[in-house]
Design a protein around this motif. Structure first.
Motif, PDB file in Angstrom:
ATOM      1  N   ALA A  13      -6.323 -48.017 103.724  1.00  0.00           N
ATOM      2  CA  ALA A  13      -5.251 -48.209 102.736  1.00  0.00           C
ATOM      3  C   ALA A  13      -4.609 -46.876 102.365  1.00  0.00           C
ATOM      4  CB  ALA A  13      -5.797 -48.903 101.489  1.00  0.00           C
ATOM      5  N   GLU A  14      -5.418 -45.833 102.253  1.00  0.00           N
ATOM      6  CA  GLU A  14      -4.888 -44.513 101.907  1.00  0.00           C
ATOM      7  C   GLU A  14      -3.998 -43.968 103.027  1.00  0.00           C
ATOM      8  OE1 GLU A  14      -7.959 -45.575 101.465  1.00  0.00           O
ATOM      9  OE2 GLU A  14      -8.415 -45.201  99.354  1.00  0.00           O
ATOM     10  N   VAL A  15      -4.433 -44.175 104.280  1.00  0.00           N
ATOM     11  CA  VAL A  15      -3.625 -43.737 105.423  1.00  0.00           C
ATOM     12  C   VAL A  15      -2.270 -44.432 105.377  1.00  0.00           C
ATOM     13  CG1 VAL A  15      -3.404 -43.791 107.938  1.00  0.00           C
ATOM     14  CG2 VAL A  15      -5.601 -43.188 106.901  1.00  0.00           C
ATOM     15  N   GLU A  16      -2.294 -45.727 105.171  1.00  0.00           N
ATOM     16  CA  GLU A  16      -1.051 -46.506 105.143  1.00  0.00           C
ATOM     17  C   GLU A  16      -0.116 -46.008 104.036  1.00  0.00           C
ATOM     18  OE1 GLU A  16       0.333 -51.110 104.467  1.00  0.00           O
ATOM     19  OE2 GLU A  16      -1.626 -50.745 105.383  1.00  0.00           O
ATOM     20  N   ARG A  17      -0.661 -45.777 102.867  1.00  0.00           N
ATOM     21  CA  ARG A  17       0.155 -45.338 101.726  1.00  0.00           C
ATOM     22  C   ARG A  17       0.785 -43.973 101.985  1.00  0.00           C
ATOM     23  NH1 ARG A  17      -3.528 -46.084  97.943  1.00  0.00           N
ATOM     24  NH2 ARG A  17      -4.126 -43.914  97.689  1.00  0.00           N
ATOM     25  N   VAL A  18       0.006 -43.003 102.450  1.00  0.00           N
ATOM     26  CA  VAL A  18       0.513 -41.647 102.682  1.00  0.00           C
ATOM     27  C   VAL A  18       1.489 -41.638 103.858  1.00  0.00           C
ATOM     28  CG1 VAL A  18      -0.137 -39.280 103.287  1.00  0.00           C
ATOM     29  CG2 VAL A  18      -1.501 -40.551 101.628  1.00  0.00           C
ATOM     30  N   ALA A  19       1.170 -42.361 104.920  1.00  0.00           N
ATOM     31  CA  ALA A  19       2.050 -42.414 106.091  1.00  0.00           C
ATOM     32  C   ALA A  19       3.398 -43.020 105.736  1.00  0.00           C
ATOM     33  CB  ALA A  19       1.384 -43.218 107.203  1.00  0.00           C
ATOM     34  N   THR A  20       3.394 -44.055 104.923  1.00  0.00           N
ATOM     35  CA  THR A  20       4.647 -44.685 104.500  1.00  0.00           C
ATOM     36  C   THR A  20       5.500 -43.694 103.710  1.00  0.00           C
ATOM     37  OG1 THR A  20       3.621 -46.868 104.474  1.00  0.00           O
ATOM     38  CG2 THR A  20       5.624 -46.597 103.166  1.00  0.00           C
ATOM     39  N   ARG A  21       4.865 -42.956 102.839  1.00  0.00           N
ATOM     40  CA  ARG A  21       5.590 -41.958 102.040  1.00  0.00           C
ATOM     41  C   ARG A  21       6.219 -40.881 102.932  1.00  0.00           C
ATOM     42  NH1 ARG A  21       1.946 -41.165  98.371  1.00  0.00           N
ATOM     43  NH2 ARG A  21       0.902 -39.387  99.272  1.00  0.00           N
ATOM     44  N   HIS A  22       5.545 -40.528 104.029  1.00  0.00           N
ATOM     45  CA  HIS A  22       6.040 -39.486 104.937  1.00  0.00           C
ATOM     46  C   HIS A  22       6.901 -40.049 106.072  1.00  0.00           C
ATOM     47  CE1 HIS A  22       3.923 -35.814 103.578  1.00  0.00           C
ATOM     48  NE2 HIS A  22       3.089 -36.689 103.043  1.00  0.00           N
ATOM     49  N   GLY A  23       7.000 -41.362 106.168  1.00  0.00           N
ATOM     50  CA  GLY A  23       7.779 -41.974 107.237  1.00  0.00           C
ATOM     51  C   GLY A  23       7.152 -41.812 108.611  1.00  0.00           C
ATOM     52  N   VAL A  24       5.835 -41.861 108.661  1.00  0.00           N
ATOM     53  CA  VAL A  24       5.093 -41.677 109.910  1.00  0.00           C
ATOM     54  C   VAL A  24       4.477 -43.019 110.315  1.00  0.00           C
ATOM     55  CG1 VAL A  24       3.124 -40.483 110.963  1.00  0.00           C
ATOM     56  CG2 VAL A  24       4.572 -39.286 109.326  1.00  0.00           C
ATOM     57  N   GLY A  25       4.541 -43.341 111.598  1.00  0.00           N
ATOM     58  CA  GLY A  25       3.930 -44.564 112.103  1.00  0.00           C
ATOM     59  C   GLY A  25       2.422 -44.449 112.177  1.00  0.00           C
ATOM     60  N   VAL A  26       1.766 -45.597 112.102  1.00  0.00           N
ATOM     61  CA  VAL A  26       0.302 -45.654 112.142  1.00  0.00           C
ATOM     62  C   VAL A  26      -0.121 -46.707 113.160  1.00  0.00           C
ATOM     63  CG1 VAL A  26      -1.795 -46.196 110.820  1.00  0.00           C
ATOM     64  CG2 VAL A  26       0.123 -45.053 109.694  1.00  0.00           C
ATOM     65  N   LYS A  27      -1.132 -46.376 113.936  1.00  0.00           N
ATOM     66  CA  LYS A  27      -1.770 -47.346 114.826  1.00  0.00           C
ATOM     67  C   LYS A  27      -3.219 -47.481 114.380  1.00  0.00           C
ATOM     68  CE  LYS A  27       1.266 -46.667 118.746  1.00  0.00           C
ATOM     69  NZ  LYS A  27       2.062 -47.850 118.668  1.00  0.00           N
TER      70      LYS A  27
END
Length: 151
Positions: A13-27
């Motif tokens: 959940a933390e990865v998703e939140r921070v990545a969204t804020r930075h506009g970075v994709g997540v796999k």
């Protein structure tokens, strides 16, 4: 891109939140059993059953400028070798300088456990302080990954 070894990752959940804020994709890569995210920036990747299939998938794709989240030291070593920035879920960065030592410690502890079948316990539990360190470290590595390489 952020690659998450997601099967037992306590900071998805933390990865998703921070990545969204930075506009970075997540796999989020796993053998299954994780709920897909509604977030369009997060792709759930289900790999075939089998030992280290998620690790192989991540290691084949992660490279310079990517961030890998894993507690798996052999996977971390392969990703560091490929140029990726690697974080453990407790916020510890694994780099060219320390991943060899981490591998050696892992192997030693594995040998000690195998030699003493009555050895009890494992590592420490995951704490709020670990989560906080992870969030700080992820912010740092995403800023580092976004910087242009020196010429």
């Amino acid at each position: 891109m952020i690659y998450v070894d997601a099967d037992a990752c306590p900071v998805k959940a933390e990865v998703e939140r921070v990545a969204t804020r930075h506009g970075v994709g997540v796999k989020m890569v796993s053998n299954g059993g994780i709920r897909p995210s509604a977030n369009l920036a997060v792709e759930t990747v289900i790999v075939p059953e089998g030992p280290d299939e998620a690790d192989k998938w991540i290691a084949e794709r992660a490279g310079a400028g990517d961030v890998v989240i894993t507690g798996d030291i052999p996977l971390a070593a392969r990703c560091v070798e490929g140029g990726a920035l690697v974080l453990k879920p407790n916020g510890e960065a694994l780099t060219e300088r320390n991943v060899g030592s981490a591998l050696a410690t892992r192997d030693l502890m594995s040998d000690l456990r195998a030699a003493d079948p009555f050895r009890q316990g494992g590592g420490k539990g995951f704490t709020k302080a670990d989560r906080s360190r992870f969030l700080d470290a992820l912010e740092r590595v995403l800023r580092q990954a976004a910087r242009p390489a020196p010429r």
